[in-house]
Design an enzyme around this catalytic site. Structure first.
Site, PDB file in Angstrom:
ATOM      1  N   GLY A  32       0.853  -1.254   0.048  1.00  0.00           N
ATOM      2  CA  GLY A  32      -0.074  -0.030   0.072  1.00  0.00           C
ATOM      3  C   GLY A  32       0.864   1.299   0.087  1.00  0.00           C
ATOM      4  N   ASP A  34       2.673   2.402   2.380  1.00  0.00           N
ATOM      5  CA  ASP A  34       3.965   2.241   2.926  1.00  0.00           C
ATOM      6  C   ASP A  34       4.983   1.617   1.701  1.00  0.00           C
ATOM      7  OD1 ASP A  34       5.990   1.657   5.019  1.00  0.00           O
ATOM      8  OD2 ASP A  34       5.025  -0.019   5.618  1.00  0.00           O
ATOM      9  N   THR A 118      -7.322   2.338   6.315  1.00  0.00           N
ATOM     10  CA  THR A 118      -8.553   2.217   5.454  1.00  0.00           C
ATOM     11  C   THR A 118      -8.008   1.125   4.361  1.00  0.00           C
ATOM     12  OG1 THR A 118      -8.460   4.081   3.904  1.00  0.00           O
ATOM     13  CG2 THR A 118      -9.648   4.236   6.092  1.00  0.00           C
TER      14      THR A 118
HETATM   15  P1  ADP Z   1      -3.306   0.564   6.082  1.00  0.00           P
HETATM   16  O1  ADP Z   1      -2.492  -1.002   6.353  1.00  0.00           O
HETATM   17  O2  ADP Z   1      -2.988   1.377   7.342  1.00  0.00           O
HETATM   18  O3  ADP Z   1      -4.733   0.082   5.927  1.00  0.00           O
HETATM   19  P2  ADP Z   1      -2.752   0.754   3.242  1.00  0.00           P
HETATM   20  O4  ADP Z   1      -1.602   1.354   2.795  1.00  0.00           O
HETATM   21  O5  ADP Z   1      -3.180  -0.640   3.009  1.00  0.00           O
HETATM   22  O6  ADP Z   1      -2.602   0.925   4.859  1.00  0.00           O
HETATM   23  O7  ADP Z   1      -3.829   1.822   2.990  1.00  0.00           O
HETATM   24  C1  ADP Z   1      -4.052   3.060   3.664  1.00  0.00           C
HETATM   25  C2  ADP Z   1      -4.578   4.015   2.480  1.00  0.00           C
HETATM   26  O8  ADP Z   1      -3.505   4.473   1.689  1.00  0.00           O
HETATM   27  C3  ADP Z   1      -5.660   3.447   1.434  1.00  0.00           C
HETATM   28  O9  ADP Z   1      -6.687   4.299   1.612  1.00  0.00           O
HETATM   29  C4  ADP Z   1      -5.086   3.422   0.095  1.00  0.00           C
HETATM   30  O10 ADP Z   1      -5.786   3.473  -0.845  1.00  0.00           O
HETATM   31  C5  ADP Z   1      -4.003   4.485   0.360  1.00  0.00           C
HETATM   32  N1  ADP Z   1      -2.893   4.419  -0.544  1.00  0.00           N
HETATM   33  C6  ADP Z   1      -2.348   3.663  -1.162  1.00  0.00           C
HETATM   34  N2  ADP Z   1      -1.401   3.900  -1.981  1.00  0.00           N
HETATM   35  C7  ADP Z   1      -1.309   5.363  -1.660  1.00  0.00           C
HETATM   36  C8  ADP Z   1      -0.482   6.405  -2.276  1.00  0.00           C
HETATM   37  N3  ADP Z   1       0.722   6.241  -3.143  1.00  0.00           N
HETATM   38  N4  ADP Z   1      -0.570   7.747  -1.642  1.00  0.00           N
HETATM   39  C9  ADP Z   1      -1.607   8.003  -1.035  1.00  0.00           C
HETATM   40  N5  ADP Z   1      -2.653   7.031  -0.479  1.00  0.00           N
HETATM   41  C10 ADP Z   1      -2.272   5.740  -0.899  1.00  0.00           C
END
Ligand code: ADP
Length: 177
Positions: A32, A34, A118
């Site tokens: 995601g 991260d 989310t």
């Molecule tokens: P968590 O494990 O906290 O749920 P995720 O990374 O799976 O973290 O998702 C958290 C949010 O980050 C999601 O709403 C996802 O759509 C969003 N997300 C994913 N990639 C990016 C990005 N490059 N920039 C901003 N938001 C992102």
């Protein structure tokens, strides 16, 4: 007055003082947002994260942004949604508050948040948006030193939710869409 910006897009592209990462407790990278942040920042970010000894849920730690346009990355660990009886809302709120506290300590003026928890952590999006907006609003009541706080929504569902909800938390002249 701190400005509130809603962005539909990729948080790794933002040239702000600090972007917040929705990390896991190891702080050693994941999928995601991260994964996207680590790819864009380069391998020095992982090296810096290794020295932090992980992070508890709801807490936050800071590193430089390395190759990112952002100066700092604030790593916070959102709660995994387990049905709502496990302090998830309180912990999500703490993520936003502790990230802002760290941003303040490092004299950041602009901070950008993703929609913490989310994605794979499964926190219901509407409840997460209410929690995020309410925590940030509370923090800004007590501290007026930020120039701009951005909510960066990667998916259309979160973007629409924030667009609908923002006016019930902040005044129209404070918000930039
Ligand atoms: P968590 O494990 O906290 O749920 P995720 O990374 O799976 O973290 O998702 C958290 C949010 O980050 C999601 O709403 C996802 O759509 C969003 N997300 C994913 N990639 C990016 C990005 N490059 N920039 C901003 N938001 C992102």
């Amino acid at each position: 007055m701190t400005k509130i910006r809603l962005i539909h897009g990729d948080i790794t592209l933002l040239a702000v003082d600090a972007i917040v990462n929705a990390a896991n407790r190891s702080l050693l990278g994941g999928g995601g947002v991260d994964g996207a942040i680590h790819r864009a920042a380069g391998s020095q970010l992982l090296e810096a994260c290794k020295k932090l000894n992980g992070c508890e849920t709801g807490q936050a730690k800071i590193t430089p942004g390395f190759r990112l346009p952002a100066k700092y990355v604030i790593h916070t660990v959102g709660p995994v949604w387990r049905g709502g009886q496990d302090r998830e809302t309180e912990l999500l709120s703490q993520c936003y508050l502790n990230s802002l506290e760290l941003a303040k300590q490092y004299e950041c003026r602009q901070v950008a948040f993703p929609n913490i928890s989310t994605g794979v952590y499964g926190f219901p999006k509407t409840k997460a948006a209410h929690t995020a907006l309410s925590a940030v609003k509370d923090y800004l009541t007590a501290y007026t030193g930020f120039e701009e706080i951005s909510f960066v929504c990667f998916d259309q569902e979160n973007y629409q939710l924030y667009k609908d909800l923002l006016p019930s938390f902040f005044s129209q002249d404070q918000i930039t869409f």
